[in-house]
Design a protein around this motif. Structure first.
Motif, PDB file in Angstrom:
ATOM      1  N   MET A 235       0.670  -1.180  -0.109  1.00  0.00           N
ATOM      2  CA  MET A 235      -0.111   0.025   0.000  1.00  0.00           C
ATOM      3  C   MET A 235       0.938   1.171   0.193  1.00  0.00           C
ATOM      4  O   MET A 235       1.825   1.235   0.873  1.00  0.00           O
ATOM      5  CB  MET A 235      -0.679  -0.109   1.212  1.00  0.00           C
ATOM      6  N   SER A 236       0.671   2.259  -1.094  1.00  0.00           N
ATOM      7  CA  SER A 236       1.328   3.477  -1.083  1.00  0.00           C
ATOM      8  C   SER A 236       1.103   4.367  -0.134  1.00  0.00           C
ATOM      9  O   SER A 236      -0.120   4.385   0.491  1.00  0.00           O
ATOM     10  CB  SER A 236       1.580   3.846  -2.565  1.00  0.00           C
ATOM     11  N   VAL A 237       1.864   5.448  -0.149  1.00  0.00           N
ATOM     12  CA  VAL A 237       1.452   6.493   0.819  1.00  0.00           C
ATOM     13  C   VAL A 237       0.335   7.054   0.232  1.00  0.00           C
ATOM     14  O   VAL A 237      -0.719   7.669   1.029  1.00  0.00           O
ATOM     15  CB  VAL A 237       2.707   7.472   0.955  1.00  0.00           C
ATOM     16  N   HIS A 238       0.140   7.288  -1.150  1.00  0.00           N
ATOM     17  CA  HIS A 238      -1.037   7.899  -1.620  1.00  0.00           C
ATOM     18  C   HIS A 238      -2.397   7.283  -1.403  1.00  0.00           C
ATOM     19  O   HIS A 238      -3.298   7.913  -1.233  1.00  0.00           O
ATOM     20  CB  HIS A 238      -0.635   7.857  -3.287  1.00  0.00           C
ATOM     21  N   ASP A 239      -2.267   5.870  -1.391  1.00  0.00           N
ATOM     22  CA  ASP A 239      -3.524   4.953  -0.908  1.00  0.00           C
ATOM     23  C   ASP A 239      -3.909   5.420   0.671  1.00  0.00           C
ATOM     24  O   ASP A 239      -4.938   5.532   0.593  1.00  0.00           O
ATOM     25  CB  ASP A 239      -3.376   3.814  -0.969  1.00  0.00           C
ATOM     26  N   VAL A 240      -2.961   5.545   1.493  1.00  0.00           N
ATOM     27  CA  VAL A 240      -3.124   5.634   2.905  1.00  0.00           C
ATOM     28  C   VAL A 240      -3.720   7.150   2.938  1.00  0.00           C
ATOM     29  O   VAL A 240      -4.504   7.336   3.835  1.00  0.00           O
ATOM     30  CB  VAL A 240      -1.705   5.600   3.710  1.00  0.00           C
ATOM     31  N   ILE A 241      -3.203   8.134   2.368  1.00  0.00           N
ATOM     32  CA  ILE A 241      -3.845   9.424   2.235  1.00  0.00           C
ATOM     33  C   ILE A 241      -5.261   9.523   1.968  1.00  0.00           C
ATOM     34  O   ILE A 241      -6.234  10.176   2.423  1.00  0.00           O
ATOM     35  CB  ILE A 241      -2.812  10.232   1.693  1.00  0.00           C
ATOM     36  N   LYS A 242      -5.494   8.657   0.746  1.00  0.00           N
ATOM     37  CA  LYS A 242      -6.539   8.978   0.018  1.00  0.00           C
ATOM     38  C   LYS A 242      -7.684   8.136   0.951  1.00  0.00           C
ATOM     39  O   LYS A 242      -8.678   8.805   1.246  1.00  0.00           O
ATOM     40  CB  LYS A 242      -6.887   7.942  -1.236  1.00  0.00           C
ATOM     41  N   ASP A 243      -7.381   6.975   1.825  1.00  0.00           N
ATOM     42  CA  ASP A 243      -8.369   6.329   2.589  1.00  0.00           C
ATOM     43  C   ASP A 243      -8.535   7.021   3.978  1.00  0.00           C
ATOM     44  O   ASP A 243      -9.616   7.183   4.402  1.00  0.00           O
ATOM     45  CB  ASP A 243      -7.602   4.981   2.933  1.00  0.00           C
ATOM     46  N   ALA A 244      -7.555   7.679   4.425  1.00  0.00           N
ATOM     47  CA  ALA A 244      -7.810   8.713   5.744  1.00  0.00           C
ATOM     48  C   ALA A 244      -8.681   9.925   5.382  1.00  0.00           C
ATOM     49  O   ALA A 244      -9.392  10.193   6.051  1.00  0.00           O
ATOM     50  CB  ALA A 244      -6.306   9.117   5.984  1.00  0.00           C
ATOM     51  N   SER A 245      -8.437  10.331   4.138  1.00  0.00           N
ATOM     52  CA  SER A 245      -9.321  11.399   3.564  1.00  0.00           C
ATOM     53  C   SER A 245     -10.644  11.044   3.474  1.00  0.00           C
ATOM     54  O   SER A 245     -11.537  11.932   3.880  1.00  0.00           O
ATOM     55  CB  SER A 245      -8.775  12.131   2.421  1.00  0.00           C
TER      56      SER A 245
END
Length: 92
Positions: free
Chosen positions: A1-11
């Motif tokens: 899981m990339s940082v982009h995916d984590v930020i998207k999920d958190a958002s």
């Protein structure tokens, strides 16, 4: 899981939390219209802190605050509606 995916999920999680708390604030009968608007603005302006703090506030106030200015039961008698100028038990 990339940082982009984590930020998207958190958002997405924060947006859902803010939406739920915004609906709770908007449907609260204990708050005035101005209070509702200001609290919803705080929720969206400060997403994580605003949503969590006001969500906790709404949970702690749930069922504790009576509707202000109106009798607990609906009545068609206009004399029972309190305008806020005098307490209901006080003579004018």
């Amino acid at each position: 899981m990339s940082v982009h995916d984590v930020i998207k999920d958190a958002s997405i999680i924060v947006a859902i939390l803010n939406l739920v708390v915004s609906v709770a604030v908007a449907s609260s009968s204990a708050l005035s219209g101005r209070q509702k608007i200001l609290q919803i603005l705080v929720i969206w302006a400060i997403p994580i802190v605003g949503g969590v703090l006001l969500g906790l506030f709404m949970l702690t106030q749930r069922g504790n605050v009576p509707r202000t200015g109106y009798p607990s039961e609906r009545s068609e008698d206009v004399s029972q509606i309190w305008s806020g100028l005098h307490p209901p038990d006080q003579k004018h």
